[in-house]
Write a protein that holds these residues in place. Structure first.
Motif, PDB file in Angstrom:
ATOM      1  N   GLY A   1       0.934  -1.521   0.029  1.00  0.00           N
ATOM      2  CA  GLY A   1       0.149  -0.002   0.012  1.00  0.00           C
ATOM      3  C   GLY A   1       0.903   1.375  -0.036  1.00  0.00           C
ATOM      4  N   VAL A   2       1.684   1.314   0.862  1.00  0.00           N
ATOM      5  CA  VAL A   2       2.605   2.534   1.170  1.00  0.00           C
ATOM      6  C   VAL A   2       3.430   2.710  -0.400  1.00  0.00           C
ATOM      7  CG1 VAL A   2       4.592   3.658   2.211  1.00  0.00           C
ATOM      8  CG2 VAL A   2       2.429   2.485   3.379  1.00  0.00           C
ATOM      9  N   ASN A   3       4.034   1.625  -0.659  1.00  0.00           N
ATOM     10  CA  ASN A   3       4.942   1.890  -1.879  1.00  0.00           C
ATOM     11  C   ASN A   3       3.955   2.277  -3.207  1.00  0.00           C
ATOM     12  OD1 ASN A   3       7.033   1.137  -0.557  1.00  0.00           O
ATOM     13  ND2 ASN A   3       7.399  -0.965  -1.284  1.00  0.00           N
ATOM     14  N   ILE A   4       2.945   1.689  -3.267  1.00  0.00           N
ATOM     15  CA  ILE A   4       2.084   1.926  -4.529  1.00  0.00           C
ATOM     16  C   ILE A   4       1.498   3.115  -4.394  1.00  0.00           C
ATOM     17  CG2 ILE A   4       0.284   1.134  -6.006  1.00  0.00           C
ATOM     18  CD1 ILE A   4       1.054  -1.727  -5.324  1.00  0.00           C
ATOM     19  N   PHE A   5       0.303   3.542  -3.145  1.00  0.00           N
ATOM     20  CA  PHE A   5      -0.253   4.533  -3.137  1.00  0.00           C
ATOM     21  C   PHE A   5       0.370   5.825  -2.425  1.00  0.00           C
ATOM     22  CE2 PHE A   5      -2.821   0.461  -3.474  1.00  0.00           C
ATOM     23  CZ  PHE A   5      -3.179   0.715  -4.594  1.00  0.00           C
TER      24      PHE A   5
END
Length: 375
Positions: A351-355
């Motif tokens: 989640g953190v890496n993509i969004f």
């Protein structure tokens, strides 16, 4: 040889190593697929075993709430035997439920397929490890500079944890089917969506802390994953045992599968021990990341999204471990906390890496070429 020629030769060598890495990863996926079918065969043949049928016959209750006697045929007639007393390894006050015989259910052919599945898993692990190693050689650095590299290393480490537990004679063969399924999904995501060509890291990542911090994060994630599988199976087995204890009759499929798993108490203990063992290493991972941040950015903590979610994950697992030691929060309540904690870990990575953008993202985030360091 001129400097330019030497540079071209090195570039060609690295490119060849990257291609070899891709071939090894795809080969590992093919062997994992064969292992997946072998594990399925183990479960299928185990469902037909006499051990599984006998275990199922002992579980139904009569209207008096007591387990029925066992009727067996003897020469020219029948004899009624009392239900055998089962010696279990559960703690005092828990249900007297024995550990299941395993996926093979005591069936010889099922056990054979299980052994074949383990052999294939070992071969696939060796191929995947070779793919990770050649990827590292192709970029001349640690093979976890982006999400693709992190995924292939993470899945390989998770399988390594499983094989290590088997080598230590732990009763974890029931993990095989669930593990290979998720590993295939993880590798499929890596090669189709997250794949990134071999490239050098941005200057901020050129540090020996890359080897220390990210490697421990990968190991922690792999062990947390194994613990999460144990928690999920515990919830199913606990619901199954509760239904039996209340006089219910689970379906034949649930009975066939869940009777062969370890008892709910054993699964709960397994998940707790796995998560408790790796929690100190996760604490070290966060500390190591803070030290690296101090070297790279001149501050140890800046409430970057990755840092925040790493801390949230730490708090969630600390809450779970505390709940396991608290009388009113043992069992299913603590298990839900464990799943919440693992969900935080998953969001921390995907989640953190993509969004979410932050200092841990080193280029535009696109699903075709993600350039984020894992942790």
């Amino acid at each position: 040889m001129t400097l330019a020629a030497a540079t071209d030769l090195a570039a060609a060598t690295n490119e060849n190593l990257a291609e070899i890495s891709n071939v090894l990863i795809y080969s590992a996926m093919a062997v994992y697929t064969l292992a997946f079918f072998a594990y399925i065969a183990e479960w299928i043949f185990g469902s037909r075993s006499k051990v599984a049928r006998t275990a199922a016959a002992l579980t139904p209750r009569t209207q008096t709430g007591k387990a029925p006697a066992v009727t067996v045929k003897q020469a020219g007639g029948t004899a009624v035997l009392e239900r055998p007393k089962v010696v279990v390894r559960t703690a005092a006050g828990t249900r007297d439920v024995p550990d299941g015989p395993g996926a093979h259910g005591g069936d010889e052919k099922g056990d054979l397929y299980g052994r074949i599945a383990i052999s294939l898993t070992v071969l696939a692990f060796a191929l995947a490890f070779g793919g990770v190693l050649t990827r590292a050689l192709s970029v001349e650095r640690a093979p976890w500079g982006n999400m693709y590299e992190f995924n292939i290393t993470f899945s390989t480490t998770a399988v390594g944890v499983y094989l290590l537990l088997l080598a230590l004679k732990k009763n974890v063969r029931w993990l095989g089917l669930f593990l290979t399924t998720s590993v295939l999904l993880d590798l499929g995501l890596a090669v189709t969506v997250l794949y990134t060509e071999s490239d050098q890291l941005v200057p901020a990542l050129h540090s020996y802390w890359l080897y220390i911090h990210v490697s421990t994060a990968i190991l922690c994630g792999a062990v947390f994953y194994v613990g999460a599988v144990g928690v999920i199976l515990y919830l199913f087995k606990d619901a199954y045992e509760n239904k039996l204890a209340s006089g219910g009759r689970p379906g034949s499929f649930a009975t066939s599968v869940l009777e062969r798993l370890p008892a709910a108490a054993s699964l709960d203990k397994f998940a707790y021990r796995v998560n408790a063992a790796v929690f100190p290493l996760w604490t070290f991972t966060i500390i190591a990341g803070a030290i690296w941040a101090g070297d790279a950015w001149g501050r140890y903590w800046g409430w970057d999204p990755k840092e925040v979610w790493s801390f949230i994950t730490w708090v969630a697992y600390a809450s779970y471990l505390h709940a396991r030691a608290t009388a009113g929060w043992k069992g299913r309540k603590a298990a839900y906390l464990a799943l919440l904690a693992f969900g935080c870990w998953l969001f921390n990575y995907y989640g953190v890496n993509i969004f979410v953008s932050g200092k841990h993202s080193y280029a535009d985030v696109g699903l075709g070429a993600l350039r984020s360091v894992g942790f």
